[in-house]
Design a protein around this motif. Structure first.
Motif, PDB file in Angstrom:
ATOM      1  N   CYS A  49      -0.570  15.130  31.354  1.00 59.00           N
ATOM      2  CA  CYS A  49       0.391  14.260  32.038  1.00 59.00           C
ATOM      3  C   CYS A  49       1.802  14.322  31.469  1.00 59.00           C
ATOM      4  O   CYS A  49       2.774  14.268  32.213  1.00 59.00           O
ATOM      5  CB  CYS A  49      -0.088  12.810  31.970  1.00 59.00           C
ATOM      6  SG  CYS A  49      -1.594  12.473  32.887  1.00 59.00           S
ATOM      7  N   PHE A  50       1.919  14.422  30.141  1.00 58.48           N
ATOM      8  CA  PHE A  50       3.221  14.299  29.496  1.00 58.48           C
ATOM      9  C   PHE A  50       3.641  15.515  28.680  1.00 58.48           C
ATOM     10  O   PHE A  50       4.685  15.506  28.053  1.00 58.48           O
ATOM     11  CB  PHE A  50       3.242  13.058  28.589  1.00 58.48           C
ATOM     12  CG  PHE A  50       3.190  11.765  29.351  1.00 58.48           C
ATOM     13  CD1 PHE A  50       4.340  11.207  29.869  1.00 58.48           C
ATOM     14  CD2 PHE A  50       1.981  11.116  29.576  1.00 58.48           C
ATOM     15  CE1 PHE A  50       4.295  10.019  30.589  1.00 58.48           C
ATOM     16  CE2 PHE A  50       1.924   9.939  30.299  1.00 58.48           C
ATOM     17  CZ  PHE A  50       3.080   9.391  30.808  1.00 58.48           C
ATOM     18  N   GLY A  51       2.817  16.543  28.682  1.00 60.99           N
ATOM     19  CA  GLY A  51       3.148  17.728  27.918  1.00 60.99           C
ATOM     20  C   GLY A  51       2.775  17.568  26.455  1.00 60.99           C
ATOM     21  O   GLY A  51       2.370  16.499  26.008  1.00 60.99           O
ATOM     22  N   SER A  52       2.899  18.648  25.715  1.00 63.36           N
ATOM     23  CA  SER A  52       2.504  18.630  24.311  1.00 63.36           C
ATOM     24  C   SER A  52       3.708  18.874  23.409  1.00 63.36           C
ATOM     25  O   SER A  52       4.764  19.308  23.860  1.00 63.36           O
ATOM     26  CB  SER A  52       1.452  19.708  24.050  1.00 63.36           C
ATOM     27  OG  SER A  52       2.018  20.992  24.220  1.00 63.36           O
ATOM     28  N   LEU A  53       3.495  18.585  22.158  1.00 65.23           N
ATOM     29  CA  LEU A  53       4.464  18.886  21.111  1.00 65.23           C
ATOM     30  C   LEU A  53       3.733  19.697  20.056  1.00 65.23           C
ATOM     31  O   LEU A  53       2.578  19.407  19.736  1.00 65.23           O
ATOM     32  CB  LEU A  53       4.989  17.593  20.476  1.00 65.23           C
ATOM     33  CG  LEU A  53       5.768  16.660  21.377  1.00 65.23           C
ATOM     34  CD1 LEU A  53       6.006  15.333  20.666  1.00 65.23           C
ATOM     35  CD2 LEU A  53       7.091  17.294  21.751  1.00 65.23           C
TER      36      LEU A  53
END
Length: 104
Positions: free
Chosen positions: A21-25
């Motif tokens: 949903c929000f992407g990764s780091l």
């Protein structure tokens, strides 16, 4: 926090959902993961969706006019909209193509 560092499968699944949903780091080792801000955003959005869904169920006559068939009807309308958009784009371009073809 990378997926691999989660202690159980349920937590791994939640981390994967947050990434979807929000992407990764990247973590220090370069593996994809999440931070506290992404986790907070995910759970804030999940709570908002749950609240919205409860309101829809409480007022189903107005928010789900076709009852259980509302979702299927919505999907059908979206498919028709997508196809009609293609049709109108084709029709808009067609006169130009016809003119170019026959004006040679």
């Amino acid at each position: 926090m990378p997926v691999e560092s989660a202690g159980d499968d349920a937590t791994k699944a939640v981390i994967n959902d947050i990434i979807a949903c929000f992407g990764s780091l990247p973590d220090r080792g370069g593996k994809p993961g999440i931070d506290q801000a992404k986790a907070d955003a995910f759970f804030t959005e999940a709570a908002a969706f749950s609240d919205w869904n409860k309101k829809a169920e409480a007022d189903a006559a107005n928010s789900l006019p076709l009852g259980d068939a509302t979702a299927a009807a919505s999907a059908a309308l979206k498919a028709v909209k997508r196809q009609s958009g293609r049709l109108f784009r084709t029709l808009a371009v067609s006169p130009l193509l016809i003119h170019a073809r026959w004006s040679r």
